[in-house]
Design a protein around this motif. Sequence first.
Motif, short mmCIF file in Angstrom:
data_model
loop_
_atom_site.label_atom_id
_atom_site.label_comp_id
_atom_site.label_asym_id
_atom_site.label_seq_id
_atom_site.Cartn_x
_atom_site.Cartn_y
_atom_site.Cartn_z
N ASP A 1 42.67 43.78 28.31
CA ASP A 1 43.50 44.96 29.03
C ASP A 1 42.70 46.02 28.71
O ASP A 1 42.63 47.00 29.64
CB ASP A 1 44.90 44.97 28.46
CG ASP A 1 45.79 43.78 28.96
OD1 ASP A 1 45.18 42.91 30.06
OD2 ASP A 1 46.83 43.38 28.31
N ILE A 2 42.38 46.23 27.27
CA ILE A 2 41.57 47.52 27.01
C ILE A 2 40.30 47.74 28.00
O ILE A 2 40.18 48.94 28.66
CB ILE A 2 41.20 47.55 25.76
CG1 ILE A 2 42.46 47.54 24.65
CG2 ILE A 2 40.22 48.81 25.11
CD1 ILE A 2 41.97 47.34 23.37
N ILE B 1 45.98 33.34 29.64
CA ILE B 1 44.69 33.60 29.85
C ILE B 1 43.69 32.65 29.91
O ILE B 1 44.07 31.50 29.19
CB ILE B 1 44.37 34.55 28.70
CG1 ILE B 1 42.84 35.18 28.74
CG2 ILE B 1 44.57 33.98 27.40
CD1 ILE B 1 42.36 36.29 27.73
N SER C 1 39.69 46.27 30.97
CA SER C 1 40.00 46.47 32.45
C SER C 1 40.23 48.09 32.67
O SER C 1 40.18 48.51 33.62
CB SER C 1 41.45 45.71 32.76
OG SER C 1 40.89 44.31 32.73
N ALA C 2 41.06 48.53 31.59
CA ALA C 2 41.52 49.88 31.99
C ALA C 2 40.38 50.95 31.81
O ALA C 2 40.51 52.11 32.46
CB ALA C 2 42.62 50.56 30.65
N LYS D 1 43.47 38.75 25.27
CA LYS D 1 44.46 39.66 26.17
C LYS D 1 44.38 40.97 25.85
O LYS D 1 44.13 41.81 26.92
CB LYS D 1 45.90 38.96 26.00
CG LYS D 1 46.85 39.73 26.83
CD LYS D 1 46.94 39.07 28.47
CE LYS D 1 48.09 39.60 29.13
NZ LYS D 1 47.97 41.22 29.27
N HIS D 2 44.58 41.33 24.65
CA HIS D 2 44.65 42.66 24.46
C HIS D 2 43.14 43.50 24.67
O HIS D 2 42.98 44.52 25.30
CB HIS D 2 44.68 42.73 22.74
CG HIS D 2 45.05 43.89 22.23
ND1 HIS D 2 46.06 44.78 22.68
CD2 HIS D 2 44.20 45.10 21.76
CE1 HIS D 2 45.93 46.09 22.07
NE2 HIS D 2 44.72 46.00 21.51
N GLN E 1 49.45 33.26 25.36
CA GLN E 1 49.13 34.19 26.18
C GLN E 1 48.64 33.44 27.61
O GLN E 1 47.49 32.63 27.52
CB GLN E 1 48.24 35.38 25.95
CG GLN E 1 48.66 36.06 24.86
CD GLN E 1 49.89 37.04 25.12
OE1 GLN E 1 49.82 37.69 26.31
NE2 GLN E 1 50.87 37.23 24.20
#
Length: 178
Positions: free
Chosen positions: A111-112, A137, A114-115, A107-108, A135
Amino acid sequence: MLRDIERVLLTGEQISERIKSIAEELKKEYEHKNPLILCILKGSFIFAADLVRELDFPCTVEFICASSYGKSTVSGDLIIKNDIDFKVAGRHVIIAEDILDTGRTLKHIMDIISAEKPASLKLCTLLDKPERREQEIKADIIGFEIPNEFVVGYGLDYAEKYRNLRFVGVLKKDVYSG
Ligand code: PRP
């Protein structure tokens, strides 16, 4: 080392066959997209190495080193140990992970990544242990769904041991609780 294993869950041959079929699936979508294969160290070093060697089309390989377990079997604080010093924007990223467990690590990392605005992002995990998920996912490609048992081998460790086993095996309980 072998005497610590209760039973073999997946043989090297089963893993190898599954990786070949995953590679065929990836080829259909990525053959002309020069995907970026993102290997999540340390656990996925063997999976990613075997997977990329089954891809007969151009791709690049990058690494993120993430760790949350330390010497324990319980998920702890997540640490990302390196900078993302490669370009993600506009790339078709395929995360190659050894195991999706609680989902906290992925998940972490998702997110990184995707940013950084990739053209697309997919998660490919060799093993999925859905019973442990914390999470929300889901992996896009799953090698094998496995039961809630502590597994080692084929890159997966307990206290940094067993990564070099050719198979995925269930670790005897007395090894980590004794
Ligand atoms: C393991 C595994 C995944 C993560 C999955 O890594 O390689 O990255 O745990 O667990 P989660 O879904 O509960 O987050 P670990 O932190 O043990 O580090 P390692 O890859 O160096 O063994």
